[in-house]
Design an enzyme around this catalytic site. Structure first.
Site, short mmCIF file in Angstrom:
data_model
loop_
_atom_site.label_atom_id
_atom_site.label_comp_id
_atom_site.label_asym_id
_atom_site.label_seq_id
_atom_site.Cartn_x
_atom_site.Cartn_y
_atom_site.Cartn_z
N THR C 15 40.18 -45.71 59.55
CA THR C 15 41.33 -45.37 58.71
C THR C 15 42.63 -45.83 59.35
O THR C 15 42.66 -46.15 60.54
CB THR C 15 41.43 -43.83 58.51
OG1 THR C 15 41.63 -43.21 59.78
CG2 THR C 15 40.17 -43.29 57.86
N ASP C 16 43.69 -45.89 58.55
CA ASP C 16 45.02 -46.12 59.11
C ASP C 16 45.97 -45.06 58.56
O ASP C 16 45.54 -44.15 57.86
CB ASP C 16 45.51 -47.55 58.82
CG ASP C 16 45.75 -47.79 57.34
OD1 ASP C 16 45.95 -46.83 56.56
OD2 ASP C 16 45.73 -48.96 56.94
N GLN C 17 47.25 -45.18 58.87
CA GLN C 17 48.17 -44.11 58.49
C GLN C 17 48.46 -44.03 57.00
O GLN C 17 49.13 -43.10 56.56
CB GLN C 17 49.46 -44.18 59.32
CG GLN C 17 50.33 -45.37 59.00
CD GLN C 17 51.58 -45.37 59.86
OE1 GLN C 17 51.53 -45.12 61.05
NE2 GLN C 17 52.73 -45.65 59.27
N MET C 18 47.95 -44.98 56.21
CA MET C 18 48.01 -44.84 54.76
C MET C 18 47.02 -43.75 54.30
O MET C 18 47.02 -43.34 53.15
CB MET C 18 47.60 -46.14 54.07
CG MET C 18 48.67 -47.19 53.98
SD MET C 18 48.17 -48.56 52.88
CE MET C 18 49.29 -49.85 53.47
N GLY C 19 46.11 -43.36 55.23
CA GLY C 19 45.12 -42.35 54.90
C GLY C 19 43.86 -42.94 54.27
O GLY C 19 42.98 -42.21 53.82
#
Lengths: 141, 141, 141, 141
Positions: C15-19
């Site tokens: 995952t990344d900080q975009m969720g």
């Protein structure tokens, strides 16, 4: 004691859904820190590997203090904690832009032949590099 | 003591030019091991996070014994080493197919509120989960 | 036309900080899909590489339709879109658990000798594998 | 037409057992190239995200020409290929140190609200940024 410093622009790909840098990526930065240290004292890890030697991690310990975020620049401070015939321990501090500590860490490495994974002393492959490490090590063995 | 087991098919993307699994990827496997442990005892980490809690790594230590390669299947054995009000320590063994040890590790976690990163006891968020952890912990606190 | 299916448990690390899953990780899943396809028809990519051949990506195209999240299981459907003497095109569909499409993609590969990166026909290395690919290809060349 | 340039020191972690950079990592570099382009013209992607907007990849195409290796420095050249109300296409060239092309690529993005993933025109969020993109786009819409 010689301390190398390397700036890391944090990548979007390095974040996770917590909204901070995924913890395993600090190990990648530690490796970049080691590479920088080696370059700073005039040697070259890629060259060592071309000669048939690699330096795998045997033991690693890391303390996460304060999470880092995308858009920030991390500073990795790297030094030789100790160096002996077959073992090198590196020390690390990863810092926020305000100087606060994001993480501290150490890693233990040995030099091995790439084809056999058999240990091999740095003093035989590159005596100058070995001497330099003994000189800059924080703790003398 | 309850030990969870999870098989990991090694990915090509996980290798590096040493021809073995890149060392930082073991931390990703450790996380998969924790997720499996949580599932095995009937709980759900994704659900906890939806409620606004996350469980970051505070401290991690890993010993690399014998490199793993693409085409192999790794087994991650995960257990609760100890569990107290605000700290959970997990223990891990990563095994080759012949049962030999690729790596051993421990990681220390706390539960925090996602928005503030403030510690919060698992016993208040999910008392059953907390009780289960106390029950299966190797070392009682 | 033969279509291979592989389930991928989504990793927190993906995952990344975009969720949601970081977009580059779909390429890793595509590779896992190819590996599965090769296994399903009775061959082995790791073995090919041990013989000194690799199959790098030359061209890749991907359409992202609907983001995937941690806690979900992705299904990667992989097939041989076309196969000729020196070029193999794979097709992919990545599906959500409800069958909706997360992404579609194609990738073009050639077989090369590992030491020289020179193209080499699969028909010379493994004629049975080559015949099988011609048989299952969606589009005949 | 404005072309942004960013140097990337290749990381050991980015290699795979082929001895070259793993192909999915080029997508990470493309993102670093976009970030650099945005910075070079005086804007800030992290700031946009703090305002609640993200810019996911909808479509991506990449041609791999000549593999890159650890120890090299990659140059990512990034430009706005086209820009319209809801779609921005970026163009990329990734270069070796001798100027030869490692890869070419394009990616299509839209701006969406972070909570709903609903498209939203850049012209409404940041009119100056929108105007700048129209000005520097290679192909006018």
């Amino acid at each position: 004691m010689f301390v190398s410093e390397k700036q890391i622009e944090i990548r979007y790909a390095e974040t996770d859904q917590m909204g901070v840098v995924y913890h395993a990526n600090y190990l990648v930065w530690m490796e970049i820190g080691r590479t920088q240290l080696v370059n700073d004292i005039g040697f070259n890890y890629a060259g060592l590997e071309e000669q048939g030697y690699i330096s795998p991690v045997l033991d690693l310990s890391i303390q996460y203090k304060k999470a880092m975020r995308y858009g920030q620049v991390a500073t990795v401070r790297t030094w030789v904690e100790s160096h002996s015939k077959l073992k090198t321990i590196y020390g690390y501090e990863i810092l926020h832009e305000d100087g606060s500590v994001a993480a501290t860490a150490t890693s233990l490495h040995t030099l091995v032949k790439k084809d056999s994974f058999r240990p091999y002393p740095l003093s035989k492959v590159d005596p100058e590099w070995d001497t330099k490490y003994l000189e800059i090590a924080k703790v003398n063995n």
